[in-house]
Design an enzyme around this catalytic site. Sequence first.
Site, PDB file in Angstrom:
ATOM      1  N   TYR A 149      10.322  -0.545  -0.236  1.00 22.89           N
ATOM      2  CA  TYR A 149      10.827  -1.569   0.695  1.00 22.89           C
ATOM      3  C   TYR A 149      11.966  -2.377   0.091  1.00 22.89           C
ATOM      4  O   TYR A 149      12.760  -2.968   0.813  1.00 22.89           O
ATOM      5  CB  TYR A 149       9.703  -2.533   1.109  1.00 22.89           C
ATOM      6  CG  TYR A 149       8.699  -1.942   2.080  1.00 22.89           C
ATOM      7  CD1 TYR A 149       8.734  -0.607   2.435  1.00 22.89           C
ATOM      8  CD2 TYR A 149       7.704  -2.720   2.644  1.00 22.89           C
ATOM      9  CE1 TYR A 149       7.816  -0.050   3.305  1.00 22.89           C
ATOM     10  CE2 TYR A 149       6.777  -2.187   3.531  1.00 22.89           C
ATOM     11  CZ  TYR A 149       6.838  -0.848   3.844  1.00 22.89           C
ATOM     12  OH  TYR A 149       5.922  -0.319   4.713  1.00 22.89           O
ATOM     13  N   ASP A 195      -3.266  -1.136   8.096  1.00 25.35           N
ATOM     14  CA  ASP A 195      -3.339  -0.945   9.557  1.00 25.35           C
ATOM     15  C   ASP A 195      -4.492   0.010   9.897  1.00 25.35           C
ATOM     16  O   ASP A 195      -5.209  -0.186  10.888  1.00 25.35           O
ATOM     17  CB  ASP A 195      -2.035  -0.362  10.111  1.00 25.35           C
ATOM     18  CG  ASP A 195      -1.074  -1.438  10.631  1.00 25.35           C
ATOM     19  OD1 ASP A 195      -1.071  -2.546  10.060  1.00 25.35           O
ATOM     20  OD2 ASP A 195      -0.331  -1.168  11.599  1.00 25.35           O
ATOM     21  N   LYS A 243       0.057   8.142  -5.562  1.00 24.54           N
ATOM     22  CA  LYS A 243       0.375   9.549  -5.285  1.00 24.54           C
ATOM     23  C   LYS A 243       0.892  10.140  -6.593  1.00 24.54           C
ATOM     24  O   LYS A 243       1.987  10.700  -6.685  1.00 24.54           O
ATOM     25  CB  LYS A 243       1.412   9.617  -4.147  1.00 24.54           C
ATOM     26  CG  LYS A 243       1.679  11.001  -3.600  1.00 24.54           C
ATOM     27  CD  LYS A 243       0.557  11.578  -2.769  1.00 24.54           C
ATOM     28  CE  LYS A 243       0.853  13.024  -2.422  1.00 24.54           C
ATOM     29  NZ  LYS A 243      -0.282  13.724  -1.800  1.00 24.54           N
ATOM     30  N   ASP A 280       0.720  -1.057   3.264  1.00 23.02           N
ATOM     31  CA  ASP A 280       1.103  -1.366   4.651  1.00 23.02           C
ATOM     32  C   ASP A 280       0.380  -0.407   5.603  1.00 23.02           C
ATOM     33  O   ASP A 280      -0.250  -0.819   6.591  1.00 23.02           O
ATOM     34  CB  ASP A 280       2.630  -1.222   4.775  1.00 23.02           C
ATOM     35  CG  ASP A 280       3.189  -1.807   6.056  1.00 23.02           C
ATOM     36  OD1 ASP A 280       2.408  -2.332   6.875  1.00 23.02           O
ATOM     37  OD2 ASP A 280       4.420  -1.742   6.249  1.00 23.02           O
ATOM     38  N   ASP A 333      -3.295  10.230   0.271  1.00 21.99           N
ATOM     39  CA  ASP A 333      -3.668  11.059   1.431  1.00 21.99           C
ATOM     40  C   ASP A 333      -5.187  11.146   1.543  1.00 21.99           C
ATOM     41  O   ASP A 333      -5.762  11.015   2.636  1.00 21.99           O
ATOM     42  CB  ASP A 333      -3.012  12.455   1.373  1.00 21.99           C
ATOM     43  CG  ASP A 333      -3.013  13.079  -0.028  1.00 21.99           C
ATOM     44  OD1 ASP A 333      -3.459  12.419  -0.998  1.00 21.99           O
ATOM     45  OD2 ASP A 333      -2.563  14.240  -0.150  1.00 21.99           O
TER      46      ASP A 333
END
Length: 357
Positions: free
Chosen positions: A135, A250, A190, A246, A222
């Site tokens: 970001y 959610d 990851k 992020d 994942d």
Amino acid sequence: MKIAVLPGDGIGPEIISEAVKVLNALGPKFELETAPVGGAAYDVAGHPLPPATLELAKNADAILFGAVGDWKYDTLARELRPEQAILGLRKHLELFANFRPAICYDELTAASSLKAEIVGGLDILIIRELNGDIYFGQPRGIRASELPLFKGAREGFDMMHYCEPEVERIGRVAFEAARKRSKKVCSVDKANVLETSQLWREVMIRVGKDYPDVELSHMYVDNAAMQLVKAPKAFDVVVTGNLFGDILSDEAAMLTGSIGMLPSASLDKNNKGLYEPSHGSAPDIAGKGIANPLATVLSAAMMLRYSLGLPEQADRIEAAVQKVLTQGLRTADIFTAGTTKVSTIQMGDAVVAALSQ
Ligand SMILES: NC(=O)C1=CN([C@@H]2O[C@H](COP(=O)(O)OP(=O)(O)OC[C@H]3O[C@@H](n4cnc5c(N)ncnc54)[C@H](O)[C@@H]3O)[C@@H](O)[C@H]2O)C=CC1
Ligand SMILES: CC(C)CC(=O)C(=O)O
Ligand SMILES: [Mg+2]
């Protein structure tokens, strides 16, 4: 105690009104000062985070933030988009530690898209690093590609980036938080593919040695996305980077019934903080009076606890939210058969009433 109130766009002003109503009903007198942010600020001042709004935020004891963004600003240059306001506040104020607790209230197990036995009693804490990662990484941009296969074609690129001290400080926040809970941290990365994640994992392991009483595990993002819906209660504290946090928060929101239930605290190293719901400005429901204000009300409770030193008042708000859910009151997003559908304002009023019941 001075609180900067930044309602923003879409449902932001609707949900912030309800949180302010609850704060004003508590007893202690707060000095609340409101300023435009996001698209609303762009409209009046030509910038999503005008200097006066940033100054107010810097000088306040805490910030209560609604949400920013609307489709109508999607064609603006990136630096003028409403989202830059929240990114800018997080960066300018060094709010690097984002706490997103995902709690499934017993009354809302039926509102979750998952089976009651999977989500019943869920109480996990996602700790998301908020100042680094893709970001904020440089370089970034859109340019003509130099790749032989695609030469001249437009290419977009964003740098995923973490410095060791950034990982270390969020790691310590997570281990300290775990010490107050069930002493388990799962670090999500990851590392099988990304160098950034390899560094992240190495640093987490090193920092973890200072917390021998806390069990550290690692999971690829994942798999974490899958485990969150398969067996979410196996997690306790999850620590991860800005992008993965992020997305996963959610996802975790839906375990609780609705993203309208997920509060958040974004803290600096001194626990000064910005408090906002984990969701966005929900332009699809803005102005309809149906948004769930509870994530924002619960964010205000986190503000009282973490930044303003008023844990009893935070407890009162959380107990009032519990009470309205027990009374069967539901905004549309958490409505299920046999409960009573209420508007945003009615939900806020019910929380205020429950404070003194
Ligand atoms: N911190 C912030 O200010 C954030 C801003 N955004 C911005 O918000 C805008 C909309 O983004 P979306 O991806 O649609 O995410 P969103 O979180 O605003 O909405 C996703 C879905 O959840 C629903 N929803 C969200 N909050 C709700 C609430 N309190 N009560 C009931 N339903 C609720 C919405 O109606 C929508 O269907 C975009 O401009 C985005 O950039 C997105 C996330 C965070
Ligand atoms: C709007 C983005 C900047 C951030 C976001 O989606 C979030 O913080 O949850
Ligand atoms: Mg988000």
